[in-house]
Every structure is written in C-alpha cells, then in structure tokens.
Design a protein around this motif. Structure first.
Motif, mmCIF file in Angstrom:
data_model
loop_
_atom_site.group_PDB
_atom_site.id
_atom_site.type_symbol
_atom_site.label_atom_id
_atom_site.label_comp_id
_atom_site.label_asym_id
_atom_site.label_seq_id
_atom_site.Cartn_x
_atom_site.Cartn_y
_atom_site.Cartn_z
ATOM 1 N N GLU A 130 8.838 -6.023 0.859
ATOM 2 C CA GLU A 130 9.326 -5.792 -0.506
ATOM 3 C C GLU A 130 9.528 -7.102 -1.258
ATOM 4 O OE1 GLU A 130 12.429 -2.831 -2.756
ATOM 5 O OE2 GLU A 130 12.722 -3.235 -0.632
ATOM 6 N N THR A 131 9.947 -8.134 -0.551
ATOM 7 C CA THR A 131 10.185 -9.421 -1.208
ATOM 8 C C THR A 131 8.936 -10.293 -1.272
ATOM 9 O OG1 THR A 131 10.904 -10.508 0.845
ATOM 10 C CG2 THR A 131 12.608 -9.429 -0.492
ATOM 11 N N GLN A 132 7.971 -10.058 -0.377
ATOM 12 C CA GLN A 132 6.826 -10.961 -0.280
ATOM 13 C C GLN A 132 5.545 -10.445 -0.934
ATOM 14 O OE1 GLN A 132 6.241 -12.508 3.688
ATOM 15 N NE2 GLN A 132 8.436 -12.678 4.027
ATOM 16 N N LEU A 133 5.380 -9.136 -1.013
ATOM 17 C CA LEU A 133 4.148 -8.593 -1.571
ATOM 18 C C LEU A 133 4.219 -8.502 -3.092
ATOM 19 C CD1 LEU A 133 3.433 -5.629 0.884
ATOM 20 C CD2 LEU A 133 2.237 -7.818 0.773
ATOM 21 N N PRO A 134 3.076 -8.697 -3.758
ATOM 22 C CA PRO A 134 3.034 -8.485 -5.206
ATOM 23 C C PRO A 134 3.090 -6.985 -5.511
ATOM 24 C CG PRO A 134 0.851 -8.999 -4.387
ATOM 25 C CD PRO A 134 1.799 -9.151 -3.223
ATOM 26 N N ASP A 135 3.337 -6.627 -6.763
ATOM 27 C CA ASP A 135 3.422 -5.209 -7.138
ATOM 28 C C ASP A 135 2.124 -4.462 -6.857
ATOM 29 O OD1 ASP A 135 6.073 -5.431 -7.928
ATOM 30 O OD2 ASP A 135 5.556 -5.847 -10.007
ATOM 31 N N GLN A 136 1.000 -5.119 -7.089
ATOM 32 C CA GLN A 136 -0.311 -4.549 -6.765
ATOM 33 C C GLN A 136 -0.936 -5.416 -5.679
ATOM 34 O OE1 GLN A 136 -2.004 -1.711 -7.894
ATOM 35 N NE2 GLN A 136 0.034 -1.244 -8.674
ATOM 36 N N VAL A 137 -1.210 -4.805 -4.544
ATOM 37 C CA VAL A 137 -1.745 -5.530 -3.398
ATOM 38 C C VAL A 137 -3.248 -5.289 -3.324
ATOM 39 C CG1 VAL A 137 -1.647 -5.774 -0.886
ATOM 40 C CG2 VAL A 137 0.439 -5.295 -2.170
ATOM 41 N N ASP A 138 -3.998 -6.370 -3.290
ATOM 42 C CA ASP A 138 -5.448 -6.295 -3.103
ATOM 43 C C ASP A 138 -5.702 -6.431 -1.610
ATOM 44 O OD1 ASP A 138 -8.160 -7.399 -2.639
ATOM 45 O OD2 ASP A 138 -8.296 -7.302 -4.825
ATOM 46 N N THR A 139 -6.284 -5.408 -1.005
ATOM 47 C CA THR A 139 -6.441 -5.401 0.457
ATOM 48 C C THR A 139 -7.314 -6.539 0.962
ATOM 49 O OG1 THR A 139 -8.244 -3.789 0.277
ATOM 50 C CG2 THR A 139 -6.026 -2.934 0.706
ATOM 51 N N ASP A 140 -8.241 -7.013 0.140
ATOM 52 C CA ASP A 140 -9.074 -8.145 0.553
ATOM 53 C C ASP A 140 -8.328 -9.466 0.364
ATOM 54 O OD1 ASP A 140 -11.285 -6.559 1.251
ATOM 55 O OD2 ASP A 140 -11.968 -6.518 -0.828
ATOM 56 N N GLN A 141 -7.782 -9.646 -0.814
ATOM 57 C CA GLN A 141 -7.105 -10.895 -1.151
ATOM 58 C C GLN A 141 -5.838 -11.105 -0.331
ATOM 59 O OE1 GLN A 141 -6.121 -11.167 -5.308
ATOM 60 N NE2 GLN A 141 -5.011 -13.067 -5.077
ATOM 61 N N HIS A 142 -5.121 -10.045 -0.023
ATOM 62 C CA HIS A 142 -3.840 -10.147 0.666
ATOM 63 C C HIS A 142 -3.908 -9.690 2.125
ATOM 64 C CE1 HIS A 142 -2.691 -9.708 -3.691
ATOM 65 N NE2 HIS A 142 -2.136 -10.863 -3.353
ATOM 66 N N ALA A 143 -5.111 -9.681 2.714
ATOM 67 C CA ALA A 143 -5.273 -9.222 4.100
ATOM 68 C C ALA A 143 -4.406 -10.025 5.069
ATOM 69 C CB ALA A 143 -6.742 -9.289 4.516
ATOM 70 N N GLY A 144 -4.321 -11.333 4.867
ATOM 71 C CA GLY A 144 -3.510 -12.172 5.740
ATOM 72 C C GLY A 144 -2.036 -11.823 5.655
ATOM 73 N N LEU A 145 -1.571 -11.577 4.453
ATOM 74 C CA LEU A 145 -0.171 -11.210 4.253
ATOM 75 C C LEU A 145 0.109 -9.838 4.867
ATOM 76 C CD1 LEU A 145 2.466 -12.147 2.999
ATOM 77 C CD2 LEU A 145 1.696 -11.248 0.810
ATOM 78 N N LEU A 146 -0.810 -8.907 4.684
ATOM 79 C CA LEU A 146 -0.641 -7.583 5.288
ATOM 80 C C LEU A 146 -0.588 -7.677 6.809
ATOM 81 C CD1 LEU A 146 -3.035 -5.476 3.027
ATOM 82 C CD2 LEU A 146 -0.543 -5.373 3.072
ATOM 83 N N SER A 147 -1.410 -8.551 7.377
ATOM 84 C CA SER A 147 -1.423 -8.684 8.833
ATOM 85 C C SER A 147 -0.097 -9.223 9.366
ATOM 86 C CB SER A 147 -2.589 -9.554 9.298
ATOM 87 O OG SER A 147 -2.380 -10.904 8.963
ATOM 88 N N GLN A 148 0.626 -9.990 8.555
ATOM 89 C CA GLN A 148 1.953 -10.473 8.968
ATOM 90 C C GLN A 148 2.912 -9.313 9.206
ATOM 91 O OE1 GLN A 148 3.464 -13.201 6.041
ATOM 92 N NE2 GLN A 148 1.976 -14.781 6.533
ATOM 93 N N PHE A 149 2.641 -8.203 8.525
ATOM 94 C CA PHE A 149 3.488 -7.021 8.678
ATOM 95 C C PHE A 149 2.871 -6.005 9.636
ATOM 96 C CE2 PHE A 149 4.261 -8.638 4.320
ATOM 97 C CZ PHE A 149 5.545 -9.100 4.553
ATOM 98 N N GLY A 150 1.818 -6.435 10.350
ATOM 99 C CA GLY A 150 1.174 -5.573 11.326
ATOM 100 C C GLY A 150 0.315 -4.494 10.698
ATOM 101 N N ILE A 151 -0.159 -4.747 9.487
ATOM 102 C CA ILE A 151 -0.951 -3.753 8.774
ATOM 103 C C ILE A 151 -2.413 -4.176 8.753
ATOM 104 C CG2 ILE A 151 -1.370 -2.634 6.558
ATOM 105 C CD1 ILE A 151 1.597 -3.035 5.919
ATOM 106 N N ASN A 152 -3.263 -3.307 9.254
ATOM 107 C CA ASN A 152 -4.705 -3.471 9.137
ATOM 108 C C ASN A 152 -5.105 -2.722 7.864
ATOM 109 O OD1 ASN A 152 -7.506 -2.768 9.215
ATOM 110 N ND2 ASN A 152 -7.517 -3.157 11.403
ATOM 111 N N PRO A 153 -5.669 -3.410 6.868
ATOM 112 C CA PRO A 153 -6.002 -2.728 5.606
ATOM 113 C C PRO A 153 -6.832 -1.466 5.787
ATOM 114 C CG PRO A 153 -6.230 -5.082 5.331
ATOM 115 C CD PRO A 153 -5.978 -4.834 6.800
ATOM 116 N N ALA A 154 -7.781 -1.455 6.714
ATOM 117 C CA ALA A 154 -8.603 -0.262 6.935
ATOM 118 C C ALA A 154 -7.748 0.893 7.447
ATOM 119 C CB ALA A 154 -9.724 -0.571 7.920
ATOM 120 N N ASP A 155 -6.813 0.603 8.357
ATOM 121 C CA ASP A 155 -5.910 1.635 8.861
ATOM 122 C C ASP A 155 -5.009 2.156 7.752
ATOM 123 O OD1 ASP A 155 -6.970 1.318 11.383
ATOM 124 O OD2 ASP A 155 -5.309 0.090 12.124
ATOM 125 N N LEU A 156 -4.516 1.239 6.931
ATOM 126 C CA LEU A 156 -3.633 1.612 5.835
ATOM 127 C C LEU A 156 -4.344 2.552 4.877
ATOM 128 C CD1 LEU A 156 -0.971 1.246 4.260
ATOM 129 C CD2 LEU A 156 -2.024 -0.719 3.152
#
Length: 68
Positions: free
Chosen positions: A25-51
């Motif tokens: 909630e504090t680190q992600l932008p309001d609109q998350v681009d799964t390609d651009q923010h893939a590294g940030l998503l992975s910090q939270f254990g999120i695989n964009p394809a799975d999401l």
C-alpha cells in the motif's frame, strides 16, 4: 497491463498476507504496470502472470471463458 493498486492489495489480503499488503500500500503506485513494476511485485511474492489469472474479471476469467 495496468492493474489498480486496490486489486493487488485485495489479492494479497485474500492470500492472508496482511503484512505484505500494508507494505504494498505504501510502495506501489495507484496504477501498477505489470511489466514496469514486475520487480516491485516480486518483492511481495507476486508473479504478474499469476496475479492476472486470479483477479476477478481479469485476464484469467477471459481465458477461462475461451477454454484455454
């Protein structure tokens, strides 16, 4: 693909990851681009394809409706 931060937070909470949701909630932008923010998503254990496959009304629902 653009995903609203609220959907990601809801996904994390549904997985029982309230701590990760609070961090996201504090680190992600309001609109998350799964390609651009893939590294940030992975910090939270999120695989964009799975999401994308698990979001209601998301790509996973569309592909499932096509029998893929």
């Amino acid at each position: 693909m653009q995903i609203d931060k609220a959907q990601i937070l809801e996904f994390l909470r549904s997985q029982g990851d309230n701590d990760k949701a609070a961090q996201a909630e504090t680190q992600l932008p309001d609109q998350v681009d799964t390609d651009q923010h893939a590294g940030l998503l992975s910090q939270f254990g999120i695989n964009p394809a799975d999401l994308l496959g698990k979001l209601p009304g998301g790509l996973g629902d569309k592909l499932g409706g096509l029998g893929l």
